[in-house]
Design a protein around this motif. Structure first.
Motif, PDB file in Angstrom:
ATOM      1  N   UNK A 387       0.836  -1.193   0.000  1.00 49.49           N
ATOM      2  CA  UNK A 387       0.000   0.000   0.000  1.00 49.49           C
ATOM      3  C   UNK A 387       0.875   1.250   0.000  1.00 49.49           C
ATOM      4  N   UNK A 388       0.265   2.349  -0.372  1.00 50.47           N
ATOM      5  CA  UNK A 388       0.936   3.646  -0.357  1.00 50.47           C
ATOM      6  C   UNK A 388       0.008   4.637   0.328  1.00 50.47           C
ATOM      7  N   UNK A 389       0.525   5.293   1.383  1.00 48.26           N
ATOM      8  CA  UNK A 389      -0.271   6.226   2.184  1.00 48.26           C
ATOM      9  C   UNK A 389       0.227   7.644   1.949  1.00 48.26           C
ATOM     10  N   UNK A 390      -0.715   8.615   2.014  1.00 46.83           N
ATOM     11  CA  UNK A 390      -0.369  10.019   1.793  1.00 46.83           C
ATOM     12  C   UNK A 390      -1.333  10.893   2.590  1.00 46.83           C
ATOM     13  N   UNK A 391      -0.726  11.862   3.347  1.00 46.31           N
ATOM     14  CA  UNK A 391      -1.562  12.821   4.072  1.00 46.31           C
ATOM     15  C   UNK A 391      -2.140  13.838   3.083  1.00 46.31           C
ATOM     16  N   UNK A 392      -3.434  14.026   3.173  1.00 41.36           N
ATOM     17  CA  UNK A 392      -4.109  14.971   2.267  1.00 41.36           C
ATOM     18  C   UNK A 392      -4.066  16.382   2.839  1.00 41.36           C
ATOM     19  N   UNK A 393      -4.487  17.341   2.034  1.00 35.59           N
ATOM     20  CA  UNK A 393      -4.499  18.740   2.476  1.00 35.59           C
ATOM     21  C   UNK A 393      -5.851  19.137   3.060  1.00 35.59           C
ATOM     22  N   UNK A 394      -6.694  18.186   3.328  1.00 34.27           N
ATOM     23  CA  UNK A 394      -7.998  18.480   3.919  1.00 34.27           C
ATOM     24  C   UNK A 394      -7.826  18.970   5.352  1.00 34.27           C
ATOM     25  N   UNK A 395      -8.809  19.650   5.911  1.00 28.47           N
ATOM     26  CA  UNK A 395      -8.704  20.128   7.305  1.00 28.47           C
ATOM     27  C   UNK A 395      -8.558  18.960   8.284  1.00 28.47           C
ATOM     28  N   UNK A 396      -8.027  19.296   9.450  1.00 27.24           N
ATOM     29  CA  UNK A 396      -7.836  18.286  10.505  1.00 27.24           C
ATOM     30  C   UNK A 396      -9.195  17.770  10.965  1.00 27.24           C
ATOM     31  N   UNK A 397      -9.300  16.469  11.041  1.00 28.36           N
ATOM     32  CA  UNK A 397     -10.556  15.830  11.459  1.00 28.36           C
ATOM     33  C   UNK A 397     -10.364  15.193  12.829  1.00 28.36           C
ATOM     34  N   UNK A 398     -11.453  14.978  13.518  1.00 26.96           N
ATOM     35  CA  UNK A 398     -11.447  14.324  14.839  1.00 26.96           C
ATOM     36  C   UNK A 398     -12.071  12.942  14.725  1.00 26.96           C
ATOM     37  N   UNK A 399     -11.418  12.015  15.381  1.00 23.33           N
ATOM     38  CA  UNK A 399     -11.877  10.620  15.320  1.00 23.33           C
ATOM     39  C   UNK A 399     -12.075  10.129  16.753  1.00 23.33           C
ATOM     40  N   UNK A 400     -13.315  10.047  17.211  1.00 22.09           N
ATOM     41  CA  UNK A 400     -13.547   9.585  18.596  1.00 22.09           C
ATOM     42  C   UNK A 400     -13.279   8.089  18.725  1.00 22.09           C
ATOM     43  N   UNK A 401     -12.646   7.718  19.830  1.00 19.01           N
ATOM     44  CA  UNK A 401     -12.406   6.308  20.163  1.00 19.01           C
ATOM     45  C   UNK A 401     -13.039   6.007  21.519  1.00 19.01           C
ATOM     46  N   UNK A 402     -12.940   4.746  21.918  1.00 20.85           N
ATOM     47  CA  UNK A 402     -13.583   4.341  23.168  1.00 20.85           C
ATOM     48  C   UNK A 402     -12.945   4.999  24.381  1.00 20.85           C
ATOM     49  N   UNK A 403     -11.661   5.312  24.305  1.00 17.64           N
ATOM     50  CA  UNK A 403     -10.974   5.862  25.467  1.00 17.64           C
ATOM     51  C   UNK A 403     -10.329   7.210  25.180  1.00 17.64           C
ATOM     52  N   UNK A 404     -10.724   7.897  24.119  1.00 14.91           N
ATOM     53  CA  UNK A 404     -10.124   9.180  23.837  1.00 14.91           C
ATOM     54  C   UNK A 404     -10.552   9.721  22.477  1.00 14.91           C
ATOM     55  N   UNK A 405      -9.712  10.537  21.893  1.00  9.14           N
ATOM     56  CA  UNK A 405     -10.017  11.146  20.613  1.00  9.14           C
ATOM     57  C   UNK A 405      -8.711  11.416  19.872  1.00  9.14           C
ATOM     58  N   UNK A 406      -8.702  11.156  18.566  1.00  9.10           N
ATOM     59  CA  UNK A 406      -7.552  11.390  17.710  1.00  9.10           C
ATOM     60  C   UNK A 406      -7.837  12.585  16.802  1.00  9.10           C
ATOM     61  N   UNK A 407      -6.818  13.412  16.591  1.00  6.51           N
ATOM     62  CA  UNK A 407      -6.922  14.541  15.682  1.00  6.51           C
ATOM     63  C   UNK A 407      -5.820  14.420  14.643  1.00  6.51           C
ATOM     64  N   UNK A 408      -6.164  14.415  13.362  1.00  6.76           N
ATOM     65  CA  UNK A 408      -5.183  14.300  12.286  1.00  6.76           C
ATOM     66  C   UNK A 408      -5.847  14.631  10.958  1.00  6.76           C
ATOM     67  N   UNK A 409      -5.059  15.123   9.993  1.00  2.00           N
ATOM     68  CA  UNK A 409      -5.614  15.316   8.638  1.00  2.00           C
ATOM     69  C   UNK A 409      -5.896  13.958   8.025  1.00  2.00           C
ATOM     70  N   UNK A 410      -6.891  13.849   7.200  1.00  3.22           N
ATOM     71  CA  UNK A 410      -7.203  12.544   6.583  1.00  3.22           C
ATOM     72  C   UNK A 410      -6.009  12.008   5.804  1.00  3.22           C
ATOM     73  N   UNK A 411      -5.867  10.689   5.853  1.00  2.00           N
ATOM     74  CA  UNK A 411      -4.799   9.985   5.129  1.00  2.00           C
ATOM     75  C   UNK A 411      -5.434   9.141   4.050  1.00  2.00           C
ATOM     76  N   UNK A 412      -4.900   9.283   2.822  1.00  6.73           N
ATOM     77  CA  UNK A 412      -5.403   8.531   1.693  1.00  6.73           C
ATOM     78  C   UNK A 412      -4.545   7.290   1.492  1.00  6.73           C
ATOM     79  N   UNK A 413      -5.208   6.131   1.374  1.00 10.86           N
ATOM     80  CA  UNK A 413      -4.493   4.871   1.206  1.00 10.86           C
ATOM     81  C   UNK A 413      -4.865   4.307  -0.161  1.00 10.86           C
ATOM     82  N   UNK A 414      -3.836   3.975  -0.905  1.00 11.29           N
ATOM     83  CA  UNK A 414      -4.062   3.389  -2.234  1.00 11.29           C
ATOM     84  C   UNK A 414      -3.066   2.267  -2.462  1.00 11.29           C
ATOM     85  N   UNK A 415      -3.285   1.518  -3.525  1.00  9.11           N
ATOM     86  CA  UNK A 415      -2.358   0.436  -3.854  1.00  9.11           C
ATOM     87  C   UNK A 415      -1.076   1.003  -4.405  1.00  9.11           C
ATOM     88  N   UNK A 416       0.039   0.359  -4.049  1.00 10.07           N
ATOM     89  CA  UNK A 416       1.346   0.849  -4.532  1.00 10.07           C
ATOM     90  C   UNK A 416       1.613   0.386  -5.960  1.00 10.07           C
TER      91      UNK A 416
END
Length: 416
Positions: A387-416
């Motif tokens: 796979x090949x991963x790349x951080x996009x230029x989209x705004x920072x998003x929040x991802x709630x988890x069971x024990x906290x919250x993650x903040x990061x720009x979306x990452x695009x995953x595609x086949x290498x």
């Protein structure tokens, strides 16, 4: 060799001394085994009894014993002699004939170590390098003497245990018990009290180690190898001493317990026999002889009783066999389920590639979306070779988890 100092000690050629000792080993051992003073007649009797070289006369042997200072007069001009202490120690060392060290001697060593610590502290404060060096040498000698004396006591205790096992029939139980009690109460238990973690040896060693570190940090005393030797010797002597007397206690404790029980049995048998001789068998038997009871049938069971017993057995209502309720199979462990989920992520994400928001896809797919598992799956896919991963230029998003919250720009995953 007899303890003289200066040029007097060098008047005895070492080669001559050891040649004489090698040729008269039985004589030296016989003389060293005598605990009391020796008269000239007794020494000459030992010389005749111990066969020396064929070409050496007894008078020559007597003269050489005095010239080599193996025999030392009790006082100047005296006709009584004793074997010089260095010679006695060499013979005892060669023949492994150790002498036990009393706890009072070890306490004396510790008091000497305390006095040396006070001298060392004053020398460090006054920058007296000569006194520091001399104090370190005396500390090293004291520690080596403690270790040597503890080793000798250990060998004596092992020899006593071996003698106990070899004299099972020759010595009475009471005598063996008294000997073992003597070693336990005179040597082992007091030594363990001295060597325990909160005992005087530990306290003295801690203070000595503190002063050695202080001498190192002072900077004026630059003999660092001497400081390191003393520090290593301190740690080794403490561990070695505790290990030695724990082993001594393990050797003596089972013998002590078995002999104590045997001594109680012997004392009880002696008391019972004394009562028998004093009271006679009529009064002695009811108290000390086991009473044997006999069970006698007074009546034979009748036929009716036998018939009723058989009928009760035959007509007893049957009962269904018990059903064992086995527990259900335990679910797979949580760590195993997490491993299966991580290993299945590449196959699961393959059909939906490309994924524009990898963290969002993981949070929605994880059955237990906690922070650690989400980040583990994210790292597994980002660094996967297919796979090949790349951080996009989209705004920072929040991802709630069971024990906290993650903040990061979306990452695009595609086949290498």
């Amino acid at each position: 060799m007899a303890g003289k100092t200066g040029t007097d000690a060098m008047r005895i050629p070492p080669q001559t001394f050891f040649h004489f000792c090698a040729a008269h080993v039985p004589l030296l051992r016989a003389l060293a085994e005598v605990p009391a003073e020796l008269s000239e007649a007794e020494v000459r009797r030992h010389i005749r009894a111990a066969a020396g070289p064929e070409d050496e006369l007894p008078e020559t042997t007597w003269r050489r014993l005095n010239e080599l200072q193996i025999l030392v007069p009790v006082e100047p001009g005296s006709d009584f002699y004793f074997v010089a202490d260095p010679v006695r120690r060499v013979v005892a060392y060669l023949f492994d004939e150790a002498q036990p060290t009393t706890p009072e001697i070890i306490r004396g060593y510790l008091q000497s170590l305390d006095a040396l610590d006070r001298r060392l502290a004053r020398a460090i404060e006054g920058d007296d390098l000569t006194t520091v060096r001399l104090a370190l040498e005396e500390i090293q000698q004291t520690l080596r003497r403690i270790a040597a004396d503890l080793d000798e006591t250990h060998r004596c205790i092992l020899a006593e245990v071996a003698r106990y096992k070899a004299e099972r029939q020759a010595v009475s139980v009471r005598e063996k018990f008294r000997r073992i009690v003597h070693w336990m109460e005179r040597y082992v238990d007091p030594m363990v009290d001295i060597l325990r973690p909160d005992g005087p040896l530990r306290a003295a060693f801690i203070e000595t180690d503190r002063l050695l570190r202080r001498a190192r940090e002072n900077g004026l005393f630059n003999d660092l190898p001497a400081l390191d030797r003393n520090s290593r010797l301190l740690r080794w002597v403490e561990r070695h001493a505790l290990r030695v007397f724990r082993q001594c206690r393990l050797e003596l404790q089972p013998l002590y317990e078995s002999l104590r029980r045997a001594s109680f049995m012997a004392a009880g048998a002696a008391a019972a026999l004394d009562r028998l001789a004093r009271d006679g068998p009529d009064r002695w038997a009811p108290e000390h002889v086991l009473q044997v009871c006999a069970l006698r049938w007074q009546h034979v069971p009748s036929d009716a009783a036998l018939d009723r017993a058989l009928r009760n057995v035959a007509e007893h209502p049957p009962e269904p066999a018990p059903v064992l309720a086995f527990p259900d199979e335990d679910p797979a462990p949580a760590a195993y389920q997490r491993r299966l989920w991580l290993e299945g992520l590449p196959e699961a994400v393959g059909p939906v590639l490309p994924v524009d928001d990898l963290l969002g896809w993981l949070v929605g797919r994880n059955p237990r979306p906690n922070t650690a598992d989400t980040l583990a799956g994210f790292s597994h896919l980002v660094f996967h070779p297919v796979f090949r991963a790349r951080f996009t230029e989209a705004p920072v998003a929040r991802y709630p988890t069971a024990d906290g919250e993650l903040e990061a720009p979306p990452v695009r995953l595609s086949a290498s």
